[in-house]
Design a protein around this motif. Structure first.
Motif, PDB file in Angstrom:
ATOM      1  N   PRO A  79     -45.554  42.251  65.386  1.00 14.71           N
ATOM      2  CA  PRO A  79     -44.562  42.436  66.459  1.00 14.71           C
ATOM      3  C   PRO A  79     -44.508  41.250  67.415  1.00 14.71           C
ATOM      4  O   PRO A  79     -43.426  40.863  67.878  1.00 14.71           O
ATOM      5  N   TYR A  80     -45.668  40.667  67.708  1.00 13.06           N
ATOM      6  CA  TYR A  80     -45.698  39.498  68.590  1.00 13.06           C
ATOM      7  C   TYR A  80     -45.005  38.309  67.931  1.00 13.06           C
ATOM      8  O   TYR A  80     -44.268  37.562  68.601  1.00 13.06           O
ATOM      9  N   ILE A  81     -45.216  38.136  66.639  1.00 14.19           N
ATOM     10  CA  ILE A  81     -44.552  37.048  65.917  1.00 14.19           C
ATOM     11  C   ILE A  81     -43.045  37.260  65.921  1.00 14.19           C
ATOM     12  O   ILE A  81     -42.269  36.320  66.135  1.00 14.19           O
ATOM     13  N   SER A  82     -42.618  38.498  65.690  1.00  9.57           N
ATOM     14  CA  SER A  82     -41.184  38.814  65.712  1.00  9.57           C
ATOM     15  C   SER A  82     -40.586  38.511  67.074  1.00  9.57           C
ATOM     16  O   SER A  82     -39.493  37.928  67.178  1.00  9.57           O
ATOM     17  N   LEU A 118     -41.149  41.942  75.346  1.00  4.70           N
ATOM     18  CA  LEU A 118     -40.400  42.176  74.118  1.00  4.70           C
ATOM     19  C   LEU A 118     -41.336  42.647  73.000  1.00  4.70           C
ATOM     20  O   LEU A 118     -40.945  43.477  72.173  1.00  4.70           O
ATOM     21  N   THR A 119     -42.573  42.139  73.001  1.00 11.10           N
ATOM     22  CA  THR A 119     -43.560  42.584  72.003  1.00 11.10           C
ATOM     23  C   THR A 119     -43.838  44.074  72.141  1.00 11.10           C
ATOM     24  O   THR A 119     -43.944  44.796  71.136  1.00 11.10           O
ATOM     25  N   ILE A 120     -43.951  44.549  73.379  1.00  9.76           N
ATOM     26  CA  ILE A 120     -44.192  45.983  73.603  1.00  9.76           C
ATOM     27  C   ILE A 120     -43.037  46.809  73.046  1.00  9.76           C
ATOM     28  O   ILE A 120     -43.250  47.829  72.371  1.00  9.76           O
ATOM     29  N   ALA A 121     -41.798  46.368  73.314  1.00  7.60           N
ATOM     30  CA  ALA A 121     -40.630  47.110  72.826  1.00  7.60           C
ATOM     31  C   ALA A 121     -40.578  47.122  71.299  1.00  7.60           C
ATOM     32  O   ALA A 121     -40.352  48.173  70.675  1.00  7.60           O
ATOM     33  N   ILE A 122     -40.799  45.957  70.671  1.00 12.46           N
ATOM     34  CA  ILE A 122     -40.758  45.876  69.208  1.00 12.46           C
ATOM     35  C   ILE A 122     -41.891  46.695  68.595  1.00 12.46           C
ATOM     36  O   ILE A 122     -41.700  47.396  67.588  1.00 12.46           O
ATOM     37  N   THR A 123     -43.078  46.637  69.211  1.00 21.88           N
ATOM     38  CA  THR A 123     -44.217  47.399  68.691  1.00 21.88           C
ATOM     39  C   THR A 123     -43.941  48.892  68.733  1.00 21.88           C
ATOM     40  O   THR A 123     -44.270  49.628  67.790  1.00 21.88           O
ATOM     41  N   ALA A 124     -43.344  49.354  69.841  1.00 25.51           N
ATOM     42  CA  ALA A 124     -43.039  50.781  69.959  1.00 25.51           C
ATOM     43  C   ALA A 124     -42.070  51.226  68.866  1.00 25.51           C
ATOM     44  O   ALA A 124     -42.248  52.294  68.251  1.00 25.51           O
ATOM     45  N   LEU A 125     -41.051  50.408  68.586  1.00 24.53           N
ATOM     46  CA  LEU A 125     -40.089  50.752  67.541  1.00 24.53           C
ATOM     47  C   LEU A 125     -40.742  50.734  66.159  1.00 24.53           C
ATOM     48  O   LEU A 125     -40.525  51.641  65.343  1.00 24.53           O
ATOM     49  N   GLN A 126     -41.554  49.708  65.900  1.00 31.17           N
ATOM     50  CA  GLN A 126     -42.226  49.639  64.603  1.00 31.17           C
ATOM     51  C   GLN A 126     -43.256  50.757  64.445  1.00 31.17           C
ATOM     52  O   GLN A 126     -43.474  51.251  63.334  1.00 31.17           O
ATOM     53  N   ALA A 127     -43.884  51.156  65.550  1.00 29.74           N
ATOM     54  CA  ALA A 127     -44.854  52.258  65.493  1.00 29.74           C
ATOM     55  C   ALA A 127     -44.174  53.561  65.096  1.00 29.74           C
ATOM     56  O   ALA A 127     -44.731  54.353  64.322  1.00 29.74           O
ATOM     57  N   MET A 152     -48.281  56.595  68.161  1.00 33.94           N
ATOM     58  CA  MET A 152     -47.428  55.495  68.615  1.00 33.94           C
ATOM     59  C   MET A 152     -48.041  54.795  69.821  1.00 33.94           C
ATOM     60  O   MET A 152     -48.003  53.563  69.924  1.00 33.94           O
ATOM     61  N   ALA A 153     -48.624  55.570  70.738  1.00 35.93           N
ATOM     62  CA  ALA A 153     -49.254  54.958  71.919  1.00 35.93           C
ATOM     63  C   ALA A 153     -50.456  54.105  71.517  1.00 35.93           C
ATOM     64  O   ALA A 153     -50.642  52.987  72.021  1.00 35.93           O
ATOM     65  N   ILE A 154     -51.272  54.604  70.578  1.00 31.28           N
ATOM     66  CA  ILE A 154     -52.468  53.866  70.154  1.00 31.28           C
ATOM     67  C   ILE A 154     -52.082  52.618  69.363  1.00 31.28           C
ATOM     68  O   ILE A 154     -52.691  51.548  69.524  1.00 31.28           O
ATOM     69  N   LEU A 155     -51.074  52.718  68.502  1.00 28.04           N
ATOM     70  CA  LEU A 155     -50.623  51.549  67.741  1.00 28.04           C
ATOM     71  C   LEU A 155     -50.101  50.454  68.663  1.00 28.04           C
ATOM     72  O   LEU A 155     -50.374  49.261  68.457  1.00 28.04           O
ATOM     73  N   THR A 156     -49.353  50.868  69.685  1.00 30.92           N
ATOM     74  CA  THR A 156     -48.832  49.886  70.646  1.00 30.92           C
ATOM     75  C   THR A 156     -49.964  49.235  71.417  1.00 30.92           C
ATOM     76  O   THR A 156     -50.002  48.000  71.584  1.00 30.92           O
ATOM     77  N   ALA A 157     -50.927  50.052  71.865  1.00 32.44           N
ATOM     78  CA  ALA A 157     -52.074  49.508  72.593  1.00 32.44           C
ATOM     79  C   ALA A 157     -52.906  48.604  71.681  1.00 32.44           C
ATOM     80  O   ALA A 157     -53.417  47.562  72.113  1.00 32.44           O
ATOM     81  N   GLY A 158     -53.032  48.973  70.393  1.00 30.43           N
ATOM     82  CA  GLY A 158     -53.794  48.164  69.452  1.00 30.43           C
ATOM     83  C   GLY A 158     -53.183  46.788  69.252  1.00 30.43           C
ATOM     84  O   GLY A 158     -53.899  45.779  69.230  1.00 30.43           O
ATOM     85  N   THR A 159     -51.860  46.730  69.114  1.00 34.63           N
ATOM     86  CA  THR A 159     -51.194  45.437  68.941  1.00 34.63           C
ATOM     87  C   THR A 159     -51.340  44.567  70.186  1.00 34.63           C
ATOM     88  O   THR A 159     -51.580  43.356  70.081  1.00 34.63           O
ATOM     89  N   MET A 160     -51.218  45.174  71.361  1.00 33.64           N
ATOM     90  CA  MET A 160     -51.376  44.402  72.591  1.00 33.64           C
ATOM     91  C   MET A 160     -52.812  43.886  72.723  1.00 33.64           C
ATOM     92  O   MET A 160     -53.036  42.768  73.206  1.00 33.64           O
ATOM     93  N   PHE A 161     -53.787  44.680  72.279  1.00 30.65           N
ATOM     94  CA  PHE A 161     -55.179  44.232  72.324  1.00 30.65           C
ATOM     95  C   PHE A 161     -55.408  43.073  71.351  1.00 30.65           C
ATOM     96  O   PHE A 161     -56.121  42.113  71.665  1.00 30.65           O
TER      97      PHE A 161
END
Length: 443
Positions: A79-82, A118-127, A152-161
């Protein structure tokens, strides 16, 4: 061997470098441990044996197997790369982002902040898509909607971590944090690929001789990839002499190294995204699948690989055109009193640079397309699909590029402390070893 031990000893003697390497290894260890922590409410036994193919297999490789294990780091850094790619494209088309790019450090901080949001938004959608499509009812130990919301909350937090760990490696480690995380994920899949290929060959399909030949071929492909990444065309630039008092300034000849593959892995990523569309359409309309859709869904078919190669060539020209600006290079050269010998300053210089870029981009794009379709050719020749991914494509390009960058970082520390470099025959050149002429390779 003695040279190797001497180099390792020199690396360990430099306190700053030693601390940075140990810090990087600690972060990478945390990342690998987290990739095995399954999402709460998921039965890991029900996920065993689920093989990922195509784009999903590539995502699983980048995430180090977390994608197929339903780990808390399942989405990894993709998601960060996107988000970074979107911001980069907006910097070309939107005046506001163009202004931020010219504001120096303050503009860079604003762009970084926007990228994170934007990474948070994309991660939430992909989650949401990941929970709905990859984790079936049989794997869930908690009923909806509690499971979906928590996952979805844990996946988003995991990507941000994971993104935070990458930034920490860049700041306090040996650099290239995000790239190193991707590289570790890819390398983590290598033992599985080798073991699967060894078992396949040892059961009678070619024997150990074929297994040895495959390793020789893999070594040749890696050397070929290094040549593509390192290849440059140097344009000489002469600077006018300036005498101020008793001192002379300028009057030296420098070079603009234009990379053979200035676009990096971006053309392959864009092309893969487009090639994934036919299979996506086929999933939504299974009754309407035709032979054309079926051939484009099979990544070993002739139609798929031919189209894939053509798209990579086109995207290489496109991405090179938007990242390298010959006119701006010509203007900067003129302002600094530089000129290309035999070429008039101004438009003639920009036209000359543009013609050189066009000439080196064509063979570079063809070589890049060849590397991209090598995994499919390996599968056709009987190589196991898990091992075939390392014969080319995005994974091999990332591996080679990140290793070169990391070695270059270490070598710079050695040379600053007046030690010998990592090689006797010359300096190691990574992707970051570029001039203003090249925007570098994005990952």
């Amino acid at each position: 061997m003695k040279k190797l031990f001497t180099t390792l000893s020199n690396i360990w003697k430099i306190e700053e470098l030693r601390v940075r390497i140990l810090y990087t290894l600690l972060i990478l260890l945390v990342y690998r441990i987290g990739s095995f922590i399954v999402l709460p409410g998921v039965d890991p036994r029900s996920l065993e044996g689920q093989a990922k193919e195509g784009l999903l297999g590539l995502l699983n490789m980048f995430a180090g197997g977390s994608f197929s294990r339903a780990s808390i780091f399942a989405l990894g850094v993709m998601p960060y790369i996107s988000a970074s790619i979107v911001i980069q494209l907006l910097g070309i088309a939107v005046p506001y982002f163009q202004k931020l790019q010219k504001e120096g450090e303050s503009g860079r901080k604003k762009i970084t902040q926007i990228t994170r949001y934007l990474t948070i938004a994309i991660t939430a959608l992909q989650a949401i898509g990941y929970v709905k499509s990859q984790i079936g009812p049989e794997a869930r130990l908690i009923s909806d909607p509690l499971f979906s919301i928590s996952a979805m909350a844990i996946l988003t937090a995991g990507t941000m971590f994971v993104m935070w760990m990458g930034e920490k490696i860049t700041d306090k480690g040996i650099g290239n944090g995000i790239s190193l995380l991707i590289m570790v994920g890819i390398i983590a899949q290598l033992p599985y690929g080798i073991s699967a290929e060894f078992i396949s060959r040892n059961t009678g399909q070619g024997g150990l001789i074929a297994f040895f030949i495959e390793f020789v071929a893999l070594f040749a492909v890696i050397m070929f990839t290094v040549l593509i990444i390192q290849g440059t065309r140097k344009i000489p630039v002469q600077y006018a002499k300036k005498i101020v008092g008793n001192k002379q300034y300028g009057g030296v000849r420098q070079y603009i190294p234009l990379k053979l593959n200035a676009a990096g892995v971006m053309p392959i990523i864009f092309a893969q995204a487009i090639m994934f569309i036919p299979s996506t359409i086929g999933q939504f309309f299974p009754s309407a699948q035709s032979s054309v859709l079926a051939s484009f869904s099979d990544y070993t078919s002739v139609a798929y690989n031919l189209t894939f190669a053509i798209l990579i060539i086109l995207f290489t020209f496109f991405y090179t055109a938007i990242t390298i600006n010959p006119t701006q290079m010509s203007d900067d050269m003129k302002k600094n009193g530089g000129f290309i010998p035999g070429v008039k300053p101004g438009k003639s210089t920009s036209d000359y640079i543009d013609s050189v870029i066009s000439k080196i981009t064509l063979p570079g794009s063809i070589f890049l397309a060849l590397i991209a379709i090598l995994p499919s050719l390996a599968i056709i020749l009987g190589v196991n699909s898990q091992f075939a991914h390392f014969f080319g494509g995005t994974s091999l390009l990332i591996l080679v590029a990140v290793v070169l960058d990391t070695l270059q970082q270490i070598e710079s520390y050695l040379l600053m402390r007046h030690y010998d470099g990592l090689m006797k025959t010359g300096r190691i050149k990574g992707r970051s070893d570029v001039s203003v002429a090249s925007a570098g390779s994005a990952i």
